[in-house]
Motif scaffolding. Structure first.
Motif, PDB file in Angstrom:
ATOM      1  N   VAL A   6       0.848  -1.185   0.000  1.00  0.00           N
ATOM      2  CA  VAL A   6       0.000   0.000   0.000  1.00  0.00           C
ATOM      3  C   VAL A   6       0.889   1.243   0.000  1.00  0.00           C
ATOM      4  CG1 VAL A   6      -1.824   1.240   1.231  1.00  0.00           C
ATOM      5  CG2 VAL A   6      -1.779  -1.263   1.274  1.00  0.00           C
ATOM      6  N   ALA A  28     -10.581  -3.449  -2.784  1.00  0.00           N
ATOM      7  CA  ALA A  28      -9.532  -4.093  -1.981  1.00  0.00           C
ATOM      8  C   ALA A  28      -9.899  -5.545  -1.681  1.00  0.00           C
ATOM      9  CB  ALA A  28      -9.308  -3.314  -0.685  1.00  0.00           C
ATOM     10  N   ASN A  32      -6.437  -7.733  -0.951  1.00  0.00           N
ATOM     11  CA  ASN A  32      -5.321  -6.985  -0.394  1.00  0.00           C
ATOM     12  C   ASN A  32      -5.600  -6.698   1.082  1.00  0.00           C
ATOM     13  OD1 ASN A  32      -3.610  -4.736   0.425  1.00  0.00           O
ATOM     14  ND2 ASN A  32      -3.000  -4.675  -1.719  1.00  0.00           N
ATOM     15  N   LEU A  40      -4.556  -3.288   2.767  1.00  0.00           N
ATOM     16  CA  LEU A  40      -5.424  -2.175   2.386  1.00  0.00           C
ATOM     17  C   LEU A  40      -6.805  -2.335   3.017  1.00  0.00           C
ATOM     18  CD1 LEU A  40      -5.817   0.460   0.916  1.00  0.00           C
ATOM     19  CD2 LEU A  40      -6.380  -0.846  -1.149  1.00  0.00           C
TER      20      LEU A  40
END
Length: 160
Positions: free
Chosen positions: A44, A72, A77, A80
């Protein structure tokens, strides 16, 4: 020869300047999010750690009504996702189709490839038992995709 400036500046910004500046910060932050989502990085960027103070994380950032958390989640992720949740993202905010963030992630195999669906589920448990606007939970979408994405669906089902 220069044109003369006949305006008088007090050195203070007007309310319109401040409003314009805030809108610009929001636009830059939104653009940074979209740029990040279009890359294949898990790290990130620092700019995303410092959102504008009045940034609404539950506002859509695309025409399909996806919030940053939908994106996200689809990308799996986790860093994030954690950051967005820390800043007030609501995983139950639906996109235009009515999907919450975990349901949206099931349409992708990123979490399967990263072997981190358990982390997504831990962070957004309320998405598992709160039906979307069609009355479905993530389990419904997993069952629907089992014929075309058997390994991924089996993995997601085992986690839930």
């Amino acid at each position: 020869m220069r044109d003369s400036d006949t305006s008088i500046s007090s050195g203070h910004s007007s309310p319109n300047d401040t409003t314009s500046e805030l809108k610009n910060h929001k636009a830059i932050y939104t653009e940074s999010l979209i740029d990040f989502f279009s890359n294949e990085s898990d790290e990130v960027p620092q700019v995303l750690h410092h959102p504008p103070s009045d940034f609404d994380f539950n506002e859509p950032i695309d025409e399909e009504g996806h919030t940053p958390l939908h994106w996200a989640s689809a990308m799996a992720n986790v860093p994030l996702i954690e950051l967005l949740l820390k800043h007030g993202s609501d995983p139950l905010t639906p996109n235009v189709s009515g999907l919450n963030c975990v349901s949206r992630s099931i349409f992708f195999n990123n979490s399967f490839q990263k072997n981190n669906f358990n982390k997504l589920v831990d962070l957004m448990k309320n998405c598992l038992y709160t039906p979307d606007k069609s009355g479905r939970t993530p389990m419904h979408y997993i069952c629907e995709s089992i014929k075309t994405k058997y390994d991924t669906s089996k993995y997601y089902m085992e986690i839930i």
